[in-house]
Design an enzyme around this catalytic site. Structure first.
Site: not given
Ligand code: ADQ
Length: 459
Positions: A156, A364
Site C-alpha cells: 500500500h 504517499d
Molecule cells: P493512509 O496513509 O491511511 O493509507 P489514505 O490513502 O489517505 O492514507 O487513506 C486514509 C483513509 O482514512 C481515507 O479513507 C480517509 O477518509 C480516512 N481518514 C483520514 N482522516 C480521517 C478522519 N479524521 N476521520 C475519519 N476518516 C479519516 C495507506 C497509504 C496510502 C494508501 C492507502 C490505501 O499510506 O498511500 O492510499 O493506504 O492503499
C-alpha cells in the site's frame, strides 16, 4: 471458485455499530463473503502474556482469525521495525529511520508466528492475498512450511528507489522474501520501476516480459494495481450531505469565507507542516485573501507511541499556534486544526462545503482522501483539488492542480488559482477526474488483483 484468505496487519471484525467501517475493509469483506474465506491478522491488542492461539469469529461464510501480540512484539515489530524502519524508509525519510537487529529479528518472529498459526486453518486450494509492509516475510515463511499454492502481496505504500532501499541492511532479505510470492502488486508505475531497477541492478534478476520477472531462483508476476474508492458510495454521500442540516449550518457559519480542507492521519509523510507553511505563504503573498479564506485541517493522531509521531504533533500544533497568533483577527482564525475522526457522512459534508481539497503528501502510496474529495463534489459547482505530485493519486488525477509540496509559494499560487477558477474550468477538471474514479474503483482494484493472482503459478 477457490476460497480467499486475506492476511493484513490489522483485522476489522465487523460489529453492528461500526460507523467508521468502509473502504478497504468493506471491499475485502465483500470478496470474502462471495467466495468464503478467512481474514487473518493482529487483533490490535498488545498484552503482557499473549495467547499464542488465534481468536476465531465466524460471520456467515467468513472466518475472522485474530492473534494478540505480546508487549515486546508490539514494540519491536509494530512500533519498531514496521513503523520506525520500513515506514520512513519507504517514504524516503531515511533521516527519521532507525533500526536494530533485535527489532528485525522480532519482525521475522511475528511473520513466523502468523505463518505457523495460519497454516492449520488453510484448505488445499485456498488463494492467499497478503497486505502491506508489515508482512513482507510472511510468504517466504509459508513456503518454508511447504505451501505451494498461489500467494499474492500488495504494497500500500510507495516502493522506494533502489538507492534508498539499499540503505536498509536487510534489503536483500526483504527483496528475496517478496520474490517468494507469485504476484507482487504496487500502487503506481513509479513504484514498480523502482522495484524492477532493484531486481535488475542489485539482485541480478531479469525481466522476462508480460509482467514476469525472474529473481532469487523464482519466477513471479509484478504489476500495478492503483487502489480506488467506492466511487458510487461517495457520490451518493456527497449528494446526501448537501441537504443535511449540519452542512447547511456550516455553510451559514462560513458565510463568505472559502474553506480549504485537509484530512489526514497525523503522519510526517502527509506534509502537514509544509501545508501550514504554504497556507501562511498564501496569507503573505495574497493579503486580499486574509479574512476570506480559512484552512480546516482534520488530523487525528496515529501511531502515537512512536517518538517521531509525538514530534510531528508538537511541531504542527506549534505552527498552527504561531500562524494563528500572527495573522488572526477578532473575527477570523486562519487555521482551524481538529485532531479527531469523522465518519464517512460527516467527511463527505466537510469535503463538499470546501472550495479546495488540499493534499500535500511528501510521499504517499496513493492517497484516498484526494479521490474521496473529488467524488463527493457537487457536479454543478465542484471544488478544486490541489494535489502533491508525490502522491500516487497524481498519476491518475492529472486534471487536479498538481503541486510540489516542498515549494510553499507554488502551493500558495495553486490555492489562489483554485479559489479564483471559473466555474467552467472547475467543471471540466472535475469531469475528467470523476471519469477516472468511476472506472478505477476499489472493486475493480480488488477484482483485478485476484484475477491476476488466479493465473498463478508462473513458473
Ligand atoms: P493512509 O496513509 O491511511 O493509507 P489514505 O490513502 O489517505 O492514507 O487513506 C486514509 C483513509 O482514512 C481515507 O479513507 C480517509 O477518509 C480516512 N481518514 C483520514 N482522516 C480521517 C478522519 N479524521 N476521520 C475519519 N476518516 C479519516 C495507506 C497509504 C496510502 C494508501 C492507502 C490505501 O499510506 O498511500 O492510499 O493506504 O492503499
Amino acid at each position: 471458485m477457490t476460497r480467499l484468505v486475506v492476511v493484513s496487519n490489522r483485522v476489522t471484525v465487523p460489529t453492528d455499530n461500526d460507523v467508521r467501517a468502509g473502504g478497504l475493509a468493506v471491499a475485502v469483506q465483500d470478496a470474502l463473503a462471495q467466495r468464503g474465506g478467512i481474514w487473518f491478522g493482529w487483533s490490535g491488542k498488545a498484552i503482557q502474556k499473549a495467547d499464542p492461539e488465534p481468536h476465531i469469529t465466524k460471520v456467515g461464510s467468513v472466518t475472522y482469525a485474530t492473534l494478540d501480540l505480546s508487549r515486546t512484539q508490539y514494540h519491536a515489530y509494530y512500533n519498531g521495525f514496521a513503523n520506525r524502519t520500513l515506514w520512513p524508509l519507504f517514504h524516503y525519510r531515511i533521516g527519521l529511520m532507525s533500526f536494530s537487529k533485535r527489532e528485525f529479528a522480532c519482525y521475522r518472529e511475528v511473520n513466523e508466528l502468523f505463518a505457523a498459526k495460519l497454516v492449520p486453518l488453510l484448505h488445499e486450494d485456498d488463494t492467499l492475498w497478503v497486505h502491506d509492509y508489515h508482512l513482507i516475510l510472511l510468504g517466504e515463511e509459508l513456503r518454508k512450511r511447504g505451501l505451494q499454492r498461489p500467494m499474492g502481496f500488495f504494497l500500500h505504500t510507495p516502493f522506494p528507489a533502489a538507492e534508498i532501499f539499499t540503505v536498509l541492511p536487510q534489503h536483500e532479505e526483504l527483496a528475496r522474501a517478496l520474490c517468494a510470492y507469485d504476484l507482487v502488486g504496487f500502487q503506481t508505475d513509479r513504484d514498480l520501476r523502482s522495484f524492477l531497477d532493484y531486481i535488475v541492478h542489485e539482485a541480478g534478476g531479469g525481466i522476462m516480459g508480460d509482467h514476469l520477472i525472474h529473481a532469487f531462483g523464482r519466477t513471479l508476476r509484478v504489476e500495478i494495481f492503483p487502489i480506488g474508492i467506492d466511487t458510487e458510495l461517495y457520490e451518493k454521500a456527497g449528494a446526501m450531505a448537501e441537504d443535511s442540516e449540519a452542512v447547511q449550518q456550516s455553510k451559514r457559519d462560513l458565510g463568505d469565507l472559502s474553506c480549504v480542507v485537509g484530512v489526514d492521519r497525523l503522519d510526517y509523510s502527509k506534509g502537514l507542516v509544509e501545508r501550514f507553511q504554504a497556507f501562511e505563504c498564501l496569507l503573505v503573498n495574497y493579503p486580499e485573501l486574509r479574512r476570506k479564506t480559512t484552512l480546516l485541517q482534520i488530523a487525528p493522531p496515529s501511531r502515537s507511541e512512536v517518538p517521531e509521531y509525538k514530534e510531528i504533533r508538537r511541531h504542527l500544533e506549534g505552527e498552527a499556534g504561531r500562524i494563528n497568533g500572527q495573522y488572526a483577527e477578532l473575527d477570523w482564525i486562519p487555521i482551524n486544526y481538529l485532531s479527531r475522526s469523522y465518519n464517512r457522512e460527516e467527511l463527505a459534508g466537510i469535503y463538499r462545503m470546501s472550495k479546495i481539497g488540499l493534499v500535500t503528501s511528501l510521499r504517499d502510496g496513493m492517497n484516498l482522501v484526494a479521490k474521496e474529495y473529488v467524488a463527493v463534489q457537487n457536479p454543478e459547482d465542484p471544488g478544486v483539488l490541489v494535489l502533491s505530485r508525490f502522491a500516487g493519486a497524481a498519476g491518475e488525477l492529472e486534471a487536479a492542480l498538481i503541486v510540489n509540496p516542498y515549494d510553499s509559494e507554488g502551493v500558495a499560487d495553486a490555492i489562489a488559482r483554485g479559489l479564483a477558477m471559473p466555474l467552467e474550468e472547475r467543471q471540466e477538471r472535475w469531469k475528467a477526474m470523476i471519469e477516472v474514479l468511476r472506472t478505477n474503483t476499489l472493486m475493480k482494484w480488488r477484482d483485478s488483483f485476484i484475477e491476476s493472482l488466479n493465473e498463478a503459478p508462473f513458473e
